[in-house]
Design an enzyme around this catalytic site. Sequence first.
Site, PDB file in Angstrom:
ATOM      1  N   ASP A 108      45.689  63.055  51.584  1.00 38.38           N
ATOM      2  CA  ASP A 108      46.658  63.452  52.604  1.00 38.38           C
ATOM      3  C   ASP A 108      46.321  62.906  53.987  1.00 38.38           C
ATOM      4  O   ASP A 108      47.186  62.397  54.690  1.00 38.38           O
ATOM      5  CB  ASP A 108      46.788  64.996  52.651  1.00 38.38           C
ATOM      6  CG  ASP A 108      45.449  65.723  52.806  1.00 38.38           C
ATOM      7  OD1 ASP A 108      44.384  65.063  52.899  1.00 38.38           O
ATOM      8  OD2 ASP A 108      45.465  66.974  52.825  1.00 38.38           O
ATOM      9  N   ASP A 111      40.199  62.118  58.353  1.00 40.24           N
ATOM     10  CA  ASP A 111      39.729  62.774  59.566  1.00 40.24           C
ATOM     11  C   ASP A 111      38.352  62.185  59.903  1.00 40.24           C
ATOM     12  O   ASP A 111      38.262  61.078  60.424  1.00 40.24           O
ATOM     13  CB  ASP A 111      39.698  64.281  59.268  1.00 40.24           C
ATOM     14  CG  ASP A 111      39.486  65.146  60.484  1.00 40.24           C
ATOM     15  OD1 ASP A 111      40.348  65.149  61.358  1.00 40.24           O
ATOM     16  OD2 ASP A 111      38.454  65.830  60.554  1.00 40.24           O
ATOM     17  N   GLY A 113      36.237  61.099  57.735  1.00 43.06           N
ATOM     18  CA  GLY A 113      35.942  60.040  56.752  1.00 43.06           C
ATOM     19  C   GLY A 113      34.977  60.491  55.670  1.00 43.06           C
ATOM     20  O   GLY A 113      34.741  59.770  54.697  1.00 43.06           O
ATOM     21  N   THR A 115      35.151  62.832  53.269  1.00 41.48           N
ATOM     22  CA  THR A 115      35.713  63.036  51.936  1.00 41.48           C
ATOM     23  C   THR A 115      35.922  61.700  51.228  1.00 41.48           C
ATOM     24  O   THR A 115      35.473  61.514  50.085  1.00 41.48           O
ATOM     25  CB  THR A 115      37.076  63.767  52.037  1.00 41.48           C
ATOM     26  OG1 THR A 115      36.883  64.969  52.781  1.00 41.48           O
ATOM     27  CG2 THR A 115      37.631  64.083  50.671  1.00 41.48           C
ATOM     28  N   LYS A 139      43.748  60.058  61.533  1.00 38.88           N
ATOM     29  CA  LYS A 139      43.421  60.467  62.907  1.00 38.88           C
ATOM     30  C   LYS A 139      42.293  59.566  63.405  1.00 38.88           C
ATOM     31  O   LYS A 139      41.115  59.941  63.298  1.00 38.88           O
ATOM     32  CB  LYS A 139      42.923  61.916  62.921  1.00 38.88           C
ATOM     33  CG  LYS A 139      43.956  62.975  62.653  1.00 38.88           C
ATOM     34  CD  LYS A 139      43.262  64.348  62.720  1.00 38.88           C
ATOM     35  CE  LYS A 139      44.224  65.478  62.504  1.00 38.88           C
ATOM     36  NZ  LYS A 139      43.516  66.780  62.419  1.00 38.88           N
TER      37      LYS A 139
HETATM   38  P1  5GP Z   1      37.433  64.347  56.352  1.00 40.36           P
HETATM   39  O1  5GP Z   1      36.555  64.499  55.180  1.00 40.36           O
HETATM   40  O2  5GP Z   1      38.026  62.955  56.530  1.00 40.36           O
HETATM   41  O3  5GP Z   1      36.823  64.864  57.625  1.00 40.36           O
HETATM   42  O4  5GP Z   1      38.585  65.377  56.177  1.00 40.36           O
HETATM   43  C1  5GP Z   1      39.659  65.173  55.438  1.00 40.36           C
HETATM   44  C2  5GP Z   1      40.244  66.523  55.066  1.00 40.36           C
HETATM   45  O5  5GP Z   1      40.305  67.430  56.170  1.00 40.36           O
HETATM   46  C3  5GP Z   1      41.669  66.324  54.644  1.00 40.36           C
HETATM   47  O6  5GP Z   1      41.757  66.017  53.274  1.00 40.36           O
HETATM   48  C4  5GP Z   1      42.280  67.678  54.959  1.00 40.36           C
HETATM   49  O7  5GP Z   1      42.054  68.549  53.888  1.00 40.36           O
HETATM   50  C5  5GP Z   1      41.506  68.166  56.157  1.00 40.36           C
HETATM   51  N1  5GP Z   1      42.231  67.938  57.416  1.00 40.36           N
HETATM   52  C6  5GP Z   1      41.850  67.166  58.446  1.00 40.36           C
HETATM   53  N2  5GP Z   1      42.746  67.198  59.448  1.00 40.36           N
HETATM   54  C7  5GP Z   1      43.740  68.018  59.044  1.00 40.36           C
HETATM   55  C8  5GP Z   1      44.961  68.475  59.664  1.00 40.36           C
HETATM   56  O8  5GP Z   1      45.358  68.128  60.782  1.00 40.36           O
HETATM   57  N3  5GP Z   1      45.710  69.353  58.927  1.00 40.36           N
HETATM   58  C9  5GP Z   1      45.345  69.782  57.682  1.00 40.36           C
HETATM   59  N4  5GP Z   1      46.149  70.629  57.067  1.00 40.36           N
HETATM   60  N5  5GP Z   1      44.198  69.366  57.068  1.00 40.36           N
HETATM   61  C10 5GP Z   1      43.408  68.497  57.747  1.00 40.36           C
HETATM   62 MG    MG Z   2      42.463  66.728  51.685  1.00 39.66          MG
END
Ligand code: 5GP
Ligand code: MG
Length: 185
Positions: A108, A111, A113, A115, A139
Site C-alpha cells: 500500500d 514509509d 522502507g 517492510t 512518502k
Molecule cells: P515502512 O515499513 O515503509 O516504514 O512502513 C510501511 C507501512 O506503514 C505500510 O505498509 C503501512 O502499513 C504503514 N503506513 C505508513 N504510512 C501510513 C499512512 O499514512 N497511513 C496508513 N494507514 N498506514 C501507513
Molecule cells: Mg502495509
Amino acid sequence: MSEIIPPLSKDLKRVLINEDAIAKRVSELAAEINEKYKDIEEPLILVGVLKGSFIFMADLVRHLTIPHVVDFIAISSYGRKGAERGEVRLLMDTRENLSGHHVLIVEDILDSGNTLNYLITAFKARGTKSVETAVFLDKPERHQIPVDIQFMGFEIPDVWVVGYGLDYKERHRTLPYIAEMIPEK
Ligand code: 5GP
Ligand code: MG
C-alpha cells in the site's frame, strides 16, 4: 449530471487522491506490469501485504493480461521501539512456493522502507527469479532505507492517510479515495 460527494468524516482533513485519479493510475501501472512481464514463461506471483494492499491488489489484477497468481502475506511491525529499529515479523507466509518464480510485491505505502526491505531480502533468499515491487503510495520524506520501487502510484507528503485499503485503527479502510487524517490532539 453533477457528482454526489458524501460529506467527509469529521476526522478527515481533505481528499488527497480521488476515485477517478486512482482508477486511471492503477490501470497505467497494470499496463506497465503487462509490458514488463510479457515474455515470462511461468505465471507472475503477486504477493500482497495484508491488510493495506487488498484493494490496490484487487483493482490492479483485474487489468492484468499476463498469466499471474495472486497471493498474500501478513506481517507485523514490532511496537514503536521495534519499528524504530526496523524490525519486521512474518505472521502469515505465502501459500505459493516462490522459488523459481518472478515475484511482484504489492504494497500500500512506502514509509521508512523497513517492510519492503525485509520482504525483498527474504524473498530473494528463497531462490526467486526476480523480486520487484508495486507500491500505491510513497512518502519520500520518510525514507530511512533506500528501496528500489519499479511500479509507483503516487508520491504524497508526510501526513497520515486512509482509504483505499489504508486504515487508522481499522477505521476508513474501505473509503474509495485517499484522504488525509486530522492528527489526534
Ligand atoms: P515502512 O515499513 O515503509 O516504514 O512502513 C510501511 C507501512 O506503514 C505500510 O505498509 C503501512 O502499513 C504503514 N503506513 C505508513 N504510512 C501510513 C499512512 O499514512 N497511513 C496508513 N494507514 N498506514 C501507513
Ligand atoms: Mg502495509
